[in-house]
Scaffold this motif. Structure first.
Motif, short mmCIF file in Angstrom:
data_model
loop_
_atom_site.label_atom_id
_atom_site.label_comp_id
_atom_site.label_asym_id
_atom_site.label_seq_id
_atom_site.Cartn_x
_atom_site.Cartn_y
_atom_site.Cartn_z
N LYS A 234 0.88 -1.17 0.07
CA LYS A 234 -0.09 -0.08 0.04
C LYS A 234 0.90 1.24 0.08
O LYS A 234 2.01 1.34 0.23
CB LYS A 234 -1.06 0.16 1.39
CG LYS A 234 -2.03 -1.12 1.48
CD LYS A 234 -2.71 -1.35 0.12
CE LYS A 234 -3.82 -2.33 0.13
NZ LYS A 234 -4.71 -2.64 -0.68
N LEU A 235 0.30 2.22 -0.50
CA LEU A 235 0.96 3.54 -0.30
C LEU A 235 1.08 4.02 1.01
O LEU A 235 0.31 3.74 1.94
CB LEU A 235 0.12 4.64 -1.34
CG LEU A 235 0.29 4.66 -2.55
CD1 LEU A 235 -0.96 5.37 -3.52
CD2 LEU A 235 1.57 4.87 -3.33
N GLN A 236 2.11 4.92 1.22
CA GLN A 236 2.35 5.52 2.56
C GLN A 236 1.49 6.68 2.71
O GLN A 236 1.12 7.33 1.80
CB GLN A 236 3.93 5.99 2.59
CG GLN A 236 5.06 5.11 2.46
CD GLN A 236 5.15 4.27 3.65
OE1 GLN A 236 4.70 4.90 5.01
NE2 GLN A 236 5.49 3.08 3.71
N PRO A 237 1.02 6.69 4.04
CA PRO A 237 0.08 7.82 4.30
C PRO A 237 0.92 9.13 4.59
O PRO A 237 1.94 9.26 4.62
CB PRO A 237 -0.37 7.19 5.64
CG PRO A 237 0.49 6.38 6.31
CD PRO A 237 1.22 5.83 5.10
N ASN A 238 -0.21 10.31 4.51
CA ASN A 238 0.38 11.59 4.84
C ASN A 238 1.67 11.85 3.87
O ASN A 238 2.76 12.08 4.33
CB ASN A 238 0.74 11.72 6.14
CG ASN A 238 -0.43 11.51 7.17
OD1 ASN A 238 -1.55 11.88 6.78
ND2 ASN A 238 -0.17 10.84 8.33
N PRO A 239 1.51 11.85 2.44
CA PRO A 239 2.68 12.02 1.84
C PRO A 239 3.29 13.28 1.79
O PRO A 239 4.73 13.51 1.58
CB PRO A 239 2.25 11.65 0.31
CG PRO A 239 0.80 12.10 0.58
CD PRO A 239 0.29 11.49 1.78
N ARG A 240 2.75 14.23 2.17
CA ARG A 240 3.29 15.59 2.32
C ARG A 240 4.30 15.75 3.46
O ARG A 240 5.44 16.52 3.52
CB ARG A 240 2.33 16.61 2.54
CG ARG A 240 2.55 18.04 2.54
CD ARG A 240 1.51 19.09 2.72
NE ARG A 240 2.02 20.45 2.57
CZ ARG A 240 1.43 21.57 2.73
NH1 ARG A 240 -0.03 21.35 2.91
NH2 ARG A 240 1.83 22.52 2.72
N ALA A 286 5.78 13.72 -4.18
CA ALA A 286 7.28 13.04 -4.61
C ALA A 286 7.88 13.84 -5.89
O ALA A 286 8.82 14.04 -5.95
CB ALA A 286 7.05 11.73 -4.61
N ILE A 287 6.92 13.89 -7.10
CA ILE A 287 7.48 14.02 -8.14
C ILE A 287 6.87 15.02 -8.98
O ILE A 287 7.57 15.60 -9.97
CB ILE A 287 7.99 12.69 -9.10
CG1 ILE A 287 6.58 12.08 -9.15
CG2 ILE A 287 8.56 11.85 -8.41
CD1 ILE A 287 6.56 11.01 -10.37
N GLY A 288 5.53 15.25 -8.64
CA GLY A 288 4.79 16.21 -9.36
C GLY A 288 3.98 15.62 -10.46
O GLY A 288 4.43 14.53 -11.17
#
Length: 447
Positions: A234-240, A286-288
């Protein structure tokens, strides 16, 4: 018995005015009779002069700034009234063009040569000759002289307006004729010197290599991401605020999810956010979003070095290159076959190595289709020849095949763009896959 009052006969002028009013009333344009005029006024204490033209059907009238005429008190009324007469049937863009061209040519000449107070009666052949010399010696802000075509246009505009001044019709015949070369192309194509062309080629090759590296990086990340996706990661939470969300694994997983979620063109951020907010935020942090799209297909800017590379190789014009189709490219032409397809014979296993060597000797035939041309333009090119960055024709064509495969089935007009070599998705506006539509303006932007 009282006498009946005599009925007064209307004058011919009254009949004309009434008829005009009736016609205008039928069109819902009662005020048009007096709407077209020259209007004087003030703006922050400075005098103004405006030509006002009524619009057919009513509405806000068109206005053209004629303030430049106020510097010439003896000519103001004559030229302003002539402008109104000439401009009644013109489009407003044409009127504005006339005003700016007169200001930049005839009236600039009068002002710069100390003739601001000149009257119509003082304009003679000597003044007109001075105008001719001034145009020929005038230098633009970029240091270049006026183009003969531009000079011809300026003289034509002056001649046209003088014909609408009753007292100046004879002066219209004194306006100098068009100079030699006025009918030629207004902005001749500048020819690059050999050293300049080499610099362009080096820059083009570097950009193509950078695109290739980006594509390879995207393929590598997608391979990692597909494995992670298949494993249920799964994707990591709170990406900011989460540093782990910026890791290579999380970026790779996000790209793989993007690939599997959308076919063809990736939708805009609002659609992505509505479908999967965490995925959008992970990519954006992460990259835009734009960089992520660049791993899947080209935008218009990406095409520039690729188009230039094909243009340099084929020496085709911009329209021909931008509309090039795969049906016009044959990558299997024998060097000894006079441009025909290579003949393939049955070979033994021990000849396989020699067959591989012969495949390197194939040529690429590119046929340029040019509208109204009497014949097709054919180029036979060595696909393996390359410059310092090892960017060969095969290198470019392979890159184009790879990076257009995803969006090709989804082009906005399959009949028009389905077989185009160059297709892309614009960064701005509707996110649709399409090929360039090479109007003159667009060709200049891309090439």
């Amino acid at each position: 018995m009282d006498e009946m009052p005599k009925k007064r006969r209307k004058s011919r002028a009254q009949h004309v005015v009434e008829q005009a009013r009736r016609n205008n009333a039928k069109q819902g344009n009662v005020h048009e009779l007096l709407a077209t005029r020259v209007e004087r006024g003030f703006d922050n204490g400075s005098p103004t002069l405006t030509a006002i033209f009524a619009r057919k059907g009513g509405g806000e009238p068109d206005r053209v700034n004629l303030n430049f005429l106020l510097k010439f008190p003896e000519l103001t009324d004559n030229f302003a009234n002539a402008f109104i007469k000439w401009g009644r049937k013109q489009k407003n863009v044409t009127r504005s063009g006339m005003a700016s061209q007169l200001s930049a040519s005839w009236f600039s000449y009068l002002y710069e040569t100390g003739r601001a107070t000149i009257s119509l009666s003082q304009i003679d052949e000597q003044v007109m000759t001075g105008f001719k010399v001034w145009q020929e010696q005038h230098v633009k802000s970029n240091g270049e002289p006026l183009n003969p075509h531009t000079i011809a246009i300026h003289r034509s505009k002056l001649r046209t307006l003088l014909r609408h001044i009753p007292e100046a019709r004879d002066l219209s015949y004194m306006v100098p004729t068009s100079p030699r070369g006025a009918s030629r192309k207004q902005n001749p194509t500048k020819v690059l010197h050999f050293d300049e062309l080499l610099k362009v080629m080096v820059a083009v090759e570097k950009e193509i290599v950078a695109i290739r590296q980006r594509v390879d990086e995207g393929r590598r990340l997608l391979e990692i991401g597909r494995k992670l996706l298949s494993q249920g990661v799964k994707l990591q939470p709170n990406p900011r605020d989460n540093l782990k969300a910026h890791s290579e694994e999380n970026i790779a997983l996000a790209l793989a999810m993007l690939e599997s979620k959308y076919e063809g063109v990736i939708p805009n951020a609002s659609v992505q956010g509505a479908n999967d907010s965490l995925l959008l935020r992970s990519i954006a942090a992460a990259i835009g979003v734009e960089k992520a799209r660049g791993y899947f297909y080209f935008n218009a800017r990406d095409l520039v070095p690729l188009v230039l590379s094909i243009t340099i190789a084929t020496v085709f014009n911009p329209h021909t290159v931008l509309t090039l189709c795969w049906k016009n490219i044959d990558r299997n032409v024998d060097r000894l076959s006079n441009g025909r397809k290579a003949v393939k014979f049955d070979i033994r296993e021990d000849d396989a190595e020699s067959d591989d060597d012969s495949s390197e000797s194939k040529l690429v035939k590119i046929v340029g289709v040019k509208n109204r041309a009497r014949r097709q333009f054919v180029r036979l090119l060595d696909p393996s020849a390359s410059g310092g960055e090892q960017v060969s024709l095969n290198f470019v064509l392979d890159l184009l095949v790879e990076m257009t495969a995803r969006i090709r089935p989804h082009v906005v007009d399959i009949e028009r763009f389905g077989d185009r070599v160059f297709i892309f998705v614009p960064l701005r506006g509707p996110l649709v896959a399409r090929g360039p539509t090479p109007t003159t303006r667009e060709s200049r932007r891309v090439i």
